[in-house]
Scaffold this active site. Structure first.
Site, short mmCIF file in Angstrom:
data_model
loop_
_atom_site.label_atom_id
_atom_site.label_comp_id
_atom_site.label_asym_id
_atom_site.label_seq_id
_atom_site.Cartn_x
_atom_site.Cartn_y
_atom_site.Cartn_z
N HIS A 1 9.17 1.82 -2.14
CA HIS A 1 9.32 2.84 -3.36
C HIS A 1 10.20 2.09 -4.46
O HIS A 1 10.63 3.16 -5.40
CB HIS A 1 9.39 4.11 -3.11
CG HIS A 1 8.48 4.74 -2.09
ND1 HIS A 1 8.56 5.92 -0.95
CD2 HIS A 1 7.23 4.25 -1.53
CE1 HIS A 1 7.71 6.17 -0.09
NE2 HIS A 1 6.74 5.29 -0.42
N GLU B 1 -2.58 6.48 -1.55
CA GLU B 1 -1.86 7.49 -0.56
C GLU B 1 -0.78 7.88 -1.10
O GLU B 1 -0.26 8.81 -0.70
CB GLU B 1 -1.79 6.37 0.63
CG GLU B 1 -1.08 6.91 1.76
CD GLU B 1 0.57 6.83 1.79
OE1 GLU B 1 0.99 7.31 2.84
OE2 GLU B 1 1.15 6.28 1.21
N GLU B 2 0.13 7.13 -2.08
CA GLU B 2 1.42 7.57 -2.45
C GLU B 2 1.36 8.72 -3.23
O GLU B 2 2.25 9.64 -3.36
CB GLU B 2 1.88 6.33 -3.04
CG GLU B 2 2.14 5.05 -2.47
CD GLU B 2 3.32 5.17 -1.32
OE1 GLU B 2 3.72 6.34 -1.22
OE2 GLU B 2 3.57 4.10 -0.80
N ASP C 1 0.57 1.63 8.79
CA ASP C 1 1.34 1.93 7.54
C ASP C 1 2.76 1.39 7.81
O ASP C 1 3.42 2.27 8.48
CB ASP C 1 1.22 3.47 7.06
CG ASP C 1 1.93 3.46 5.47
OD1 ASP C 1 2.44 2.61 5.13
OD2 ASP C 1 1.60 4.73 5.14
N ASP D 1 5.17 -1.36 2.42
CA ASP D 1 4.61 -0.46 2.12
C ASP D 1 3.55 -0.33 1.11
O ASP D 1 3.89 -0.01 -0.02
CB ASP D 1 5.48 0.90 1.73
CG ASP D 1 4.99 2.33 1.78
OD1 ASP D 1 3.97 2.37 2.31
OD2 ASP D 1 5.78 3.22 1.29
N HIS E 1 -3.01 1.61 3.66
CA HIS E 1 -3.51 1.91 2.17
C HIS E 1 -2.90 0.63 1.44
O HIS E 1 -2.09 0.22 1.67
CB HIS E 1 -2.76 3.23 1.77
CG HIS E 1 -1.00 3.19 1.86
ND1 HIS E 1 -0.37 2.78 0.53
CD2 HIS E 1 -0.05 3.38 2.80
CE1 HIS E 1 0.86 2.80 0.88
NE2 HIS E 1 0.99 3.20 2.11
#
Length: 388
Positions: A354, A244-245, A272, A206, A187
């Site tokens: 994140h 994706e998130e 991922d 990520d 992603h």
């Protein structure tokens, strides 16, 4: 507590300074615990099979901060429904690798400098949040890199799979002798779960790491003459999913489309997070490839273990990640065999994701090279596999 006091003081100062009214109101809202970027729009999420609830964006991010994963099924309620009305034939995967003589020379062509260069640019975008202009810009840049890779090889095609939120998914196709398809995915979006629309989200691990890992595997796969001449038994696609998130939005849209079209997808691998090893090594554990064993296809997962043992120079470790933990779950829901590999045992995976600290400096590019070896080996083996 100290942060709250500083925000309160800043809000008070904003009233006496010549700060534009909308920005001043935003500062005051943040200081009072409100999110000025939140909207009233609600989304239907699925936290487990049959466990659904309506939430706002802010409630989504609160769940994610709490470690909860989910599908956002607001626009994909029909994904997987056709599988409930028919029996799905089991795909039989090889027991052993069969193309070592072709793959081994290709492994030597993988170059971590290529991955570093691409990731440096990819993480320079302020964020790759799927609803932001940066997310659209980063997707356009990535599409151009994939297109350059295919153009240099003189084979294949690439296109955007468009989405209404602005950041589009990317699909690169290498035609084979049949329409039976093998999908390699990662992603492309990133997120800062505290204020997605405002704060930086470099997303190096990520999933910038997975994005550049599969791009490098694609580049080297295209060196092979049989691939270039379309002599592979099966078509191979490389996917870079948007959003994706936000609840696997991009991959759900793609696999709902494939399901409705009757596409014959034989296997899907998700990469991922492929670059973080610090926590594993700090714990005194050996560097390894994390092979997810829950909510995946057991036959494909068993073959992936064989591929790791054959083409990687580090071992694998079995681990679990839960329901809807990455885009492979969308393929599974559509009835397609899927698998997921990650940088380590899940408990040692990167905790900086994140946030603003998900940066390149914390990544191990030698480890990413191992994931590229796995990706290249699996793509080649399954490209030439004779499926029933």
């Amino acid at each position: 507590m100290k942060g709250a006091l500083l925000l309160t003081a800043f809000a008070a100062s904003a009233q006496s300074l010549s700060i534009p009214s909308p920005l001043r109101q935003g500062i005051e809202q943040i200081a009072s615990g409100q999110n000025p970027f939140a909207t009233a729009e609600r989304y239907l999420i699925e936290l487990a099979p049959g466990d659904t609830q309506w939430v706002t964006d802010e409630e989504k991010w609160a769940l994610r901060r709490d470690g909860k994963r989910f599908f956002d099924i607001t626009n994909t309620p029909e994904l997987g429904l056709s599988q409930q009305s028919k029996s799905q034939a089991t795909v039989r995967f090889p027991k052993k690798t069969a193309y070592n003589e072709s793959v081994n020379p290709l492994l030597k062509e993988l170059d971590k400098k290529q991955m570093k260069g691409h990731l440096a640019t990819f993480t320079d975008f302020h964020t790759r949040y799927y609803k932001s202009s940066y997310g659209a810009q980063s997707s356009a840049w990535l599409l151009d890199q994939v297109n350059q890779t295919l153009t240099a090889a003189g084979v294949g095609s690439v296109r955007h799979f468009e989405h209404p939120w602005g950041q589009h998914s990317i699909i690169a196709t290498l035609p084979g002798r049949s329409e039976k398809t093998v999908v390699i995915g990662a992603h492309q979006d990133s997120i800062n779960l505290f204020l997605p629309s405002l704060l930086a989200a470099p997303g190096a691990d990520d999933d910038g790491s997975g994005t550049v890992t599969i791009l490098e595997a694609l580049r080297v796969l295209l060196i092979d003459e049989d691939i270039l001449q379309g002599r592979a038994e099966n078509t191979v696609e490389f996917h870079w999913y948007s959003a994706e998130e936000g609840g696997l939005l991009g991959s759900q849209a793609i696999f709902q489309s494939y399901e409705s079209e009757g596409r014959d997808v034989k296997a899907m691998l998700q990469q991922d997070m492929t670059g973080y090893t610090h926590a594993t090594l700090e714990a005194g554990e050996p560097e390894s490839v994390g092979v997810i064993t829950d909510y995946v296809d057991p036959g494909l997962t068993s073959f992936i273990k064989e591929v790791v043992s054959t083409y990687c120079t580090i071992p694998f470790i079995e681990t679990k990640c839960g329901y809807a933990c990455s885009d492979h779950a969308s393929a599974s829901k559509a009835g397609y065999p899927s698998a997921f590999v990650i940088e380590s045992d899940f408990k040692y995976s990167d905790k900086k994701i994140h946030t603003t600290e998900d940066k390149m400096e914390y990544l191990d590019f030698n480890h990413m090279l191992q994931h590229a070896r796995l990706t290249l080996g699996l793509a080649y083996e399954l490209a030439f596999a004779k499926f029933d």
